[in-house]
Design an enzyme around this catalytic site. Structure first.
Site, PDB file in Angstrom:
ATOM      1  N   ASP A  33      84.822  16.323  -0.746  1.00  0.00           N
ATOM      2  CA  ASP A  33      83.791  16.970   0.052  1.00  0.00           C
ATOM      3  C   ASP A  33      82.783  15.964   0.589  1.00  0.00           C
ATOM      4  O   ASP A  33      82.234  16.139   1.682  1.00  0.00           O
ATOM      5  CB  ASP A  33      83.089  18.085  -0.732  1.00  0.00           C
ATOM      6  CG  ASP A  33      82.650  17.650  -2.111  1.00  0.00           C
ATOM      7  OD1 ASP A  33      83.062  16.571  -2.559  1.00  0.00           O
ATOM      8  OD2 ASP A  33      81.881  18.394  -2.750  1.00  0.00           O
ATOM      9  N   THR A  34      82.541  14.874  -0.156  1.00  0.00           N
ATOM     10  CA  THR A  34      81.678  13.820   0.373  1.00  0.00           C
ATOM     11  C   THR A  34      82.287  13.226   1.637  1.00  0.00           C
ATOM     12  O   THR A  34      81.596  13.021   2.650  1.00  0.00           O
ATOM     13  CB  THR A  34      81.476  12.699  -0.663  1.00  0.00           C
ATOM     14  OG1 THR A  34      80.788  13.216  -1.795  1.00  0.00           O
ATOM     15  CG2 THR A  34      80.669  11.551  -0.077  1.00  0.00           C
TER      16      THR A  34
END
Length: 610
Positions: free
Chosen positions: A196-197
């Site tokens: 997700d980063t």
């Protein structure tokens, strides 16, 4: 698996994914709370909840399947193998029906009162991505130090290296539009905690509207993040993404040529720190220039053999490349080893063959390891043969007295050589034994340490690495061809040193000159295997000088002069060849690299499937 009707699927606008790993104690309450919260602000039939169950070994699959059977709003995605959080999310998002894709952690650490705020930011079209934040000013979450400190450090690294404007990249409370997900999913490479980063960073760089808003967050239970393994893994992912987004796009043909020139100049400057060129010039003035010239030519002839050997090694791994290109790659990597400590030039070669020929990094490093093993095996064998000769002629005691009586760098160099030689023998025996085994011990050890998807990823790399080594060392044809070329390479290396020593007119008989050259060069090269200085400068000279003095009547000045000149000749040939290869490869291969990009990508995809 519960599946909505065709009418319901067409109406679904919001898909909430709950990544679940061994959540049997909480999954039912989490799903129920999620449905109630969604129902409070979304019309019936416009949302779905997907339990992305990721290789659980508790009752989570059974509970999720039962909930899906009882309620058409719930779907269950099962995976027998661990996909990792990112892998589970990507799999579920790809199959979801909604245009607004949401996920949050199943422990519901983020207050569910924020769910409508999260969903509507994207569903309304105001933003393309929305994420909750625990670190925005005035709303800092109360986290234990063992979790808060690493989190702050991690987010600082992401902002610094990846130019992100967000404060909290790891809060498990995010929403994406379908457009963003489909556009970026192929670019995102991580499948675990960094997924997700990477989505957030790539979304910002692609120009999508990304919104971060404060949320109330309460830590619940123990984190599933391993603060050693996973933080280290995410650190490596930050570096990988930084390279892909910040560095690689700037590596143009002009930049590469300039970098090659700087690399060469730096190599020469570093050589002046270890080698007294005044002494070298003085010794060269006393040496026979014809013999030194012949020695230089002979050493230069060994480089095409290095390219042929590297071609044979890669051929055993299934990669067929031209020896001329591979000779250039070897030249460049060895020039890098003269500049950087810790043999970082080896990484340069792995990059060159990856960037120019699509050879995966795992195979590139395996081929390098195989080359090193054959080098060590050859020079250890040469040193051992000569040592047997010295033993037969009664010079063992004299040799031992020389080593024990030495002081400083010379003694350290010889002792290092002994340790390296023993390690080389153990390595060769281990590889040969492993090649005859059906099991991969290294991969098994990694899996014993951890069973999650990141450990599985590492185990896969290790297994491929060891498998490639076994492929090279385990076939009779490959072993014989590479052994013969290794013997030829190191024989030319010894002949180079022998001619340089002869140029100083040491007054040695031919047999004595040959034997001491073989032994001194072999031990000298074993000494410089450990990356204690760029190019092993100093270690090689120390071992070479000590052995020549101890085994012959040659004086100290002649011995060290020959050692310095021998190593200088070899390093200068390497630097010139490396610089020429940098220019040649960049000029001749630029167009070919662009045209073969699709072929390389296909190779990498096939390798990943393997």
């Amino acid at each position: 698996m519960g599946r909505p009707t065709a009418e319901q699927s067409a109406a679904v606008a919001v898909s909430v994914v709950l990544p679940a790993y061994n959540e049997a104690n909480t999954i039912e309450d989490t799903v129920e709370t999620t449905l109630q919260t969604l129902s409070s602000f979304l019309p019936a039939g416009t949302f779905e909840v997907i339990v992305a169950e990721d290789g659980c070994d508790d009752r989570t699959p059974e509970l999720a399947e039962q909930m899906a059977a009882d309620d058409s709003r719930i779907r269950h995605f099962h995976s027998d193998d661990r996909l990792g959080r990112g892998g589970a999310l990507e799999h579920a998002f790809a199959a979801a029906d909604g245009d607004t894709l949401v996920y949050f952690d199943t422990d519901l650490a983020t207050d569910m009162d924020h769910l409508e705020e999260l969903v509507e930011r994207v569903r309304s079209g105001e933003y393309d991505v929305a994420t909750g934040s625990r670190w925005m000013p005035g709303n800092v979450a109360d986290r234990p130090a063992k979790r808060g400190v690493p989190s702050r450090g991690y987010n600082l690294l992401v902002r610094t290296f990846l130019d992100s404007s967000l404060r909290d990249h790891q809060c498990g409370f995010k929403a994406f539009s379908r457009e963003v997900f489909e556009d970026l999913r192929e670019d995102v490479e991580d499948n675990h905690w960094f997924w997700d980063t990477e989505m957030l960073v790539r979304a910002q760089r692609a120009g999508y509207r990304v919104d971060e808003f404060p949320v109330r967050w309460t830590p619940k239970g123990d984190t599933k993040v391993d603060l050693v393994r996973d933080v280290f893994g995410m650190g490596s992912q930050i570096l990988r993404t930084w390279w892909q987004l910040m560095v690689r796009p700037r590596i143009t043909r002009r930049v590469t040529l300039v970098a090659g020139g700087v690399l060469t100049i730096l190599a020469l400057l570093l050589m002046t720190q270890y080698i007294n060129f005044e002494q070298v010039l003085e010794k060269m003035g006393n040496a026979d220039p014809v013999l030194v010239g012949v020695a230089t030519l002979i050493y230069a002839l060994s480089w095409p053999l290095r390219g042929l050997r590297y071609r044979d090694i890669l051929s055993e791994l299934g990669f067929h490349e031209k020896a001329s290109f591979l000779t250039g790659a070897v030249f460049i990597s060895q020039t890098g080893n003269l500049v950087f400590p810790a043999r970082l030039g080896d990484f340069i070669r792995a990059y060159v063959v990856k960037a120019r020929r699509g050879i995966p990094y795992a195979s590139g490093f395996a081929s390098l390891a195989a080359e090193r093993v054959f080098d060590l095996l050859t020079i250890t064998a040469l040193a051992g043969i000569v040592l047997i000769g010295y033993t037969a002629t009664g010079q063992t005691a004299e040799l031992a007295q020389t080593v024990v009586g030495a002081k400083g760098a010379e003694q350290v160099a010889v002792l290092v050589a002994i340790v390296v030689a023993l390690a080389a023998i153990v390595a060769v025996v281990t590889i040969v034994a492993s090649a005859r085994s059906d099991s991969n011990i290294a991969g098994s050890l990694v899996r014993r340490a951890s069973s999650d998807s990141y450990a599985e990823f590492v185990a896969g790399i290790v297994e491929r690495f060891v498998g490639d080594l076994q492929s090279v060392a385990g076939t009779r044809r490959g072993f014989v061809r590479i052994s013969v070329s290794s013997l030829a390479i190191w024989t030319l290396d010894v002949v180079t040193a022998m001619l340089v020593l002869a140029a100083f007119e040491p007054g040695l008989a031919t047999v004595e000159l040959v034997s001491v050259s073989f032994f001194a060069v072999s031990v000298g090269n074993l000494a410089k295997v450990l990356p204690l200085s760029p190019g092993g400068v100093g270690l090689y000279e120390g071992a070479f000088t000590l052995l020549v003095i101890g085994l012959t009547p040659v004086g100290y000045q002649v011995a060290i002069g020959a050692a310095i000149l021998d190593h200088a000749v070899k390093n200068i040939v390497t630097v010139i060849g490396g610089y020429g290869s940098m220019i040649g490869l960049n000029v001749s291969l630029t167009t070919a690299v662009e045209e073969s990009r699709e072929v390389r990508e296909a190779r990498e995809e096939a390798a990943e499937l393997d």
